[in-house]
Design a protein around this motif. Structure first.
Motif, short mmCIF file in Angstrom:
data_model
loop_
_atom_site.label_atom_id
_atom_site.label_comp_id
_atom_site.label_asym_id
_atom_site.label_seq_id
_atom_site.Cartn_x
_atom_site.Cartn_y
_atom_site.Cartn_z
N ASP A 110 0.76 -1.25 0.00
CA ASP A 110 -0.12 -0.03 0.04
C ASP A 110 0.79 1.35 -0.24
O ASP A 110 0.65 2.30 -0.76
CB ASP A 110 -0.97 -0.05 1.21
N VAL A 111 1.99 1.06 0.65
CA VAL A 111 2.94 2.37 0.63
C VAL A 111 3.61 2.47 -0.50
O VAL A 111 3.78 3.64 -0.87
CB VAL A 111 3.85 2.22 1.87
N LEU A 112 4.24 1.41 -1.03
CA LEU A 112 4.72 1.56 -2.37
C LEU A 112 4.08 1.96 -3.48
O LEU A 112 4.36 2.38 -4.49
CB LEU A 112 5.56 0.27 -2.60
N HIS A 113 2.61 1.71 -3.26
CA HIS A 113 1.66 2.38 -4.32
C HIS A 113 1.86 3.78 -4.43
O HIS A 113 1.57 4.18 -5.55
CB HIS A 113 0.33 1.85 -4.07
N ASP A 114 2.03 4.24 -3.34
CA ASP A 114 1.97 5.88 -3.35
C ASP A 114 3.38 6.59 -3.10
O ASP A 114 3.39 7.66 -3.38
CB ASP A 114 1.22 6.36 -1.81
N LEU A 115 4.39 5.82 -2.87
CA LEU A 115 5.56 6.29 -2.61
C LEU A 115 6.65 5.29 -3.31
O LEU A 115 6.49 4.20 -3.26
CB LEU A 115 5.94 6.37 -1.20
#
Length: 182
Positions: A110-115
């Motif tokens: 989820d984090v790597l989707h945005d960052l």
């Protein structure tokens, strides 16, 4: 007030947008006269220009963010100091440290989707799913777990030595096992 863009700097300096980009990004692919470089740098300073981090990350395919992954738990002073030192080291390279606390129901994906960080620092053991995400992301992962375990052992030994020096002979340990495999 609108954000100052590289196009604004180009207009102020009397050069093209690409010249501003080459000069302010420190590219060595094209050489410019010193006077041109000075005009661009001075114009950027006068206008208080700061590069758009999102546009730079899009162009490079990565950001200047270092992602430190933690467990969702209270952190002691040793970890706090480590984060302070890591923040300073990252900032000295003109990058930013972002911490993310792994929680039940959340995933690194989820984090790597945005960052899109430059590197992921593993400060607590990854779950199997997060480990698979990290290894499949193409983003370098640096594990600091062994260093933290060693630091905790030294701190614990110092605490025990201190208590023994005060005359205590019966000691007990209370706390979570932070090193378990989740």
């Amino acid at each position: 007030m609108a954000r100052v863009t590289a196009a604004d700097v180009a207009e102020e300096a009397g050069v093209s947008r690409s010249t501003v980009s080459y000069i302010l990004n420190g590219s060595d692919r094209v050489r410019f006269p010193d006077a041109t470089v000075r005009r661009v740098v001075d114009a950027a300073a006068r206008l208080n220009y700061t590069p758009n981090a999102a546009a730079s990350a899009l162009r490079r395919g990565r950001s200047d963010v270092v992602l430190a992954v933690l467990q969702d738990m209270p952190h002691g002073t040793a970890l706090g100091r480590l984060l302070d030192e890591l923040t300073a080291a990252v900032a000295s390279r003109r990058q930013s440290l972002v911490t993310w606390a792994s929680r039940e129901g959340s995933a690194l994906a989820d984090v790597l989707h945005d960052l899109t960080p430059r590197v992921i620092v593993e400060l607590m053991p990854f779950s199997d799913a997060d480990r698979a995400t990290a290894s499949g992301s193409g983003i370098p992962v640096v594990s600091a777990i062994e260093a933290l375990i060693d630091l905790e052992a030294h701190v614990g030994a110092a605490q025990v030595d201190h208590l023994v020096a005060l005359g205590h002979r019966r000691l007990q340990r209370a706390g979570q096992d932070h090193h378990r495999n989740r």
